[in-house]
Every structure is written in structure tokens, then in C-alpha cells.
Enzyme design. Sequence first.
Site: not given
Ligand code: C6P
Length: 407
Positions: A124, A201, A204, A227, A365
Site C-alpha cells: 500500500h 503492515d 488488512q 478496519k 492506494c
Molecule cells: N487501505 C483500502 O481501501 P490507514 O489509512 O492509515 O487506516 O491505513 C492505511 C493502509 C495501510 N496498509 C494497508 C495494507 C491498507 O490496506 C491501508 C488502508 C484502505 O484498502 C484505504 S486506502
Amino acid sequence: MTNFPVEKIRADFPILAEKIRNKPLIYLDNAATCQKPKVVIDSIVHLYSHDYANVHRGVHTLSVRSTDKFEGARTKVKEFINASNEKEIIFVKGATEAINLIAQTYGKANIKAGDEILITAMEHHSNIVPWQMLCEQTGAVLKVAPINLQGELIFAEFEKLLSDKTRLVAVVHMSNALGTINPVKKIIASAHSKNIPVLLDGAQAIPHMKIDVQDLDCDFYVFSGHKLYAPAGVGILYGKRALLEAMPPYQGGGDMIRKVTFAETEYNALPYKFEAGTPSIADVVGLGAAIDYLNEIGMDALAAYEAELLAYATEQAKHIKGLRIIGEAAEKGAILSFVLDKIHPHDIGTMLDSLGIAIRAGHHCAMPVMVFYQVPATARASFAMYNTKQEIDSLMEGIRSLIEVFG
Ligand code: C6P
């Protein structure tokens, strides 16, 4: 399907009773953010109605109550991911802030010109851009381990890229664009054999499987509350205590200090050293309530149910002519990314919305993943524990009707 109590769980989520365009809501955008159970909503209402004040600052009753709830949530997080100590749990805004924090503290202190940071081709943007920024600041080099067409990390290539210049490995546990679950234990063992720390990370992975940071032996693990059925605005940075102790603070301000004079400042102990300013108190309390709720359901039962949902959705999708699944790793979480011949993913998203079905369409993203598959975007249905086989049937019917009309 197993006897997972999905109908009982659905009843706990008020928003699932919403009608969208006069149709029952079918919410399949859980990878972007998932919906909140009433217990989480109630925990916030209760805090603001009865217990709210600033934390760690006051001797008055409300401040003590607020602080107890806030710190109670930290203990819940510690137990949920099996960290060895509360000091290893840092409250941040989300996964993005956690990775930026590591890049700008651990990174700046330990990574210099010519050193390498190793990521994968399925990251991401949150696990790409902070490292590019650090590379710009320090002269370090970003290395990218490739993936194959199934969307799996090519492990032999990853190992080849682990060099005596590698200072950090930063890898997504479960890909948001592909659903791939990476072989993180193997990755960590391999990196550790060369004394290289590993950041996972977990944005997910965290809502889909039991996470045990001690068993994984990762050095850092990051995720976002939103999430994990918790409010947006809170996330977690887990780090091994020795690493966190040695890291300089990220931001300066209230709460992260022990003593301030105009000449110098003495920083506070962990975890407060990294928590400058008034935190998102209600969101943290909501995260604690979400963890209690998930513990009652059981992460193993949840994972088994979601695996059935994904297998069913994948099987159904494979029967649709003109549909191509993007990401077919052998180890996958509950994400179905796909494209249709002749229909742009944004049109798929808009047309499904007219049926009350919420999916995400776009690059998620993860632009480099789109480039790898040579697609402008994908449509992505992502499942949570409250989704059902019937909802997947409706999704497939919706896709079939789109193909009939526009394909
Ligand atoms: N992915 C998606 O629709 P934040 O925005 O900080 O809560 O999470 C960022 C992030 C980091 N790593 C991974 C693997 C992610 O999937 C995400 C967030 C969302 O897939 C929003 S782009």
C-alpha cells in the site's frame, strides 16, 4: 457453511439495516473500513455521557475514570496481539501514522546513505511513500521484492535482495489490493538470520486472523482501529520494547515529557514518549470495546467463516465469463479484486451502488500493483464477518446483469 452466528452478529450492526437506493444495504467495502457494532457506538456515547475528561492529567474523578478506560484499552490491545508488555503498545492515528513514525524515528536514527530498505511490490502507498521520503532525507535506497502473476511474493527473489546493506524489511501482512497473505514467519526468520528487523503492515490482516506478535517475532506491527470494527482516528504501533526504548520521540508536546526547562527536555517513559498531545480518547475506548466484542466471537471462528465466504465468492466469480480475478495467491484473505472485459471498474462500482451494493473501485492506494497487472483499477469486494453467502449471490447477480447490459 459452519454454524457461525452470522444473523446474530448482523443484528449487532445498526447500519446493516439501512436501505441504499431503496434496497437493503450490501456492504462489501470492508477493506476500506468496516462497520461498527452497537457495543462500540455505545461505549463512545457512554464515555461522553458519564466518564469523559482528559487523560493522565487530572486528579479529579472524571479524569481518573477516563484514564482507567483509556489504559484499560491499551491492556486489551496488548492481550489481543499477545504483546509482552503495555509499554510496547503505542496509540497513533492509524497504520499510516505508525509507519511514518517508524520511518522518521527508527529510520532516521538507524538508516544512512547507501543503506537499503526492503519492501515488496504489493505494498500500500503507506508502506512505500514514508520510505521514499526517508530515502530522500538520508540517501538510503528503497529495494522492492517482486511478485508473480498469482500475486505472491517471489520468496527466492526476496531472499536475494536481503543484503548486508539492508537495515529494515517492511512488508504487508495481507495485501489490500490482492488479498495475498504473505509468508511472514518465513520472511522474519530469513531477515533475522541476518539481524535485520522486520515491520509488518497489519492493516488488512488484523480483522481477519489471530495475531500473536511474540509468535511472529516481528519487530514492529502496525494497524488501524477502523478496519477492526473500532472507530477511525486510532491505530496501533506495536514495537519490541528494546527497539522503542532506543528510538527518539516522533513529536514533541504534552504527555511525552518528564521534565521541561528552556534549556532541555527529559522525555517520558514508554509508551508515552510517543504519544504527544491529547489523544483520541473516545476512539481508544471504542477500540477496547471492539476487542471485547471480537474476543466473544473468537478470531478463529471468524477466520474460518470468512474463509468459507471467500471460497464461495471465488468459485462463483470463476463462473462469470469476462471476469478476471486479480490476485489468486494460495494464501488469501477475504478480498476479491476483479476486472470485467469492457466495463471500467468505476462503472462497476457505480452500477452496483444502484443495487445497494457497496464495493470499492480504484487503485486501492496500491498503484504499483495496478501497473504490474496492467489495469487502470480494479473492482474490489471485501468481506467481513457479517457478510453472507446470500449477499455474495446478489453481488454475482449484479455483475451478471452489468455484463448483460454493458459488456
Ligand atoms: N487501505 C483500502 O481501501 P490507514 O489509512 O492509515 O487506516 O491505513 C492505511 C493502509 C495501510 N496498509 C494497508 C495494507 C491498507 O490496506 C491501508 C488502508 C484502505 O484498502 C484505504 S486506502
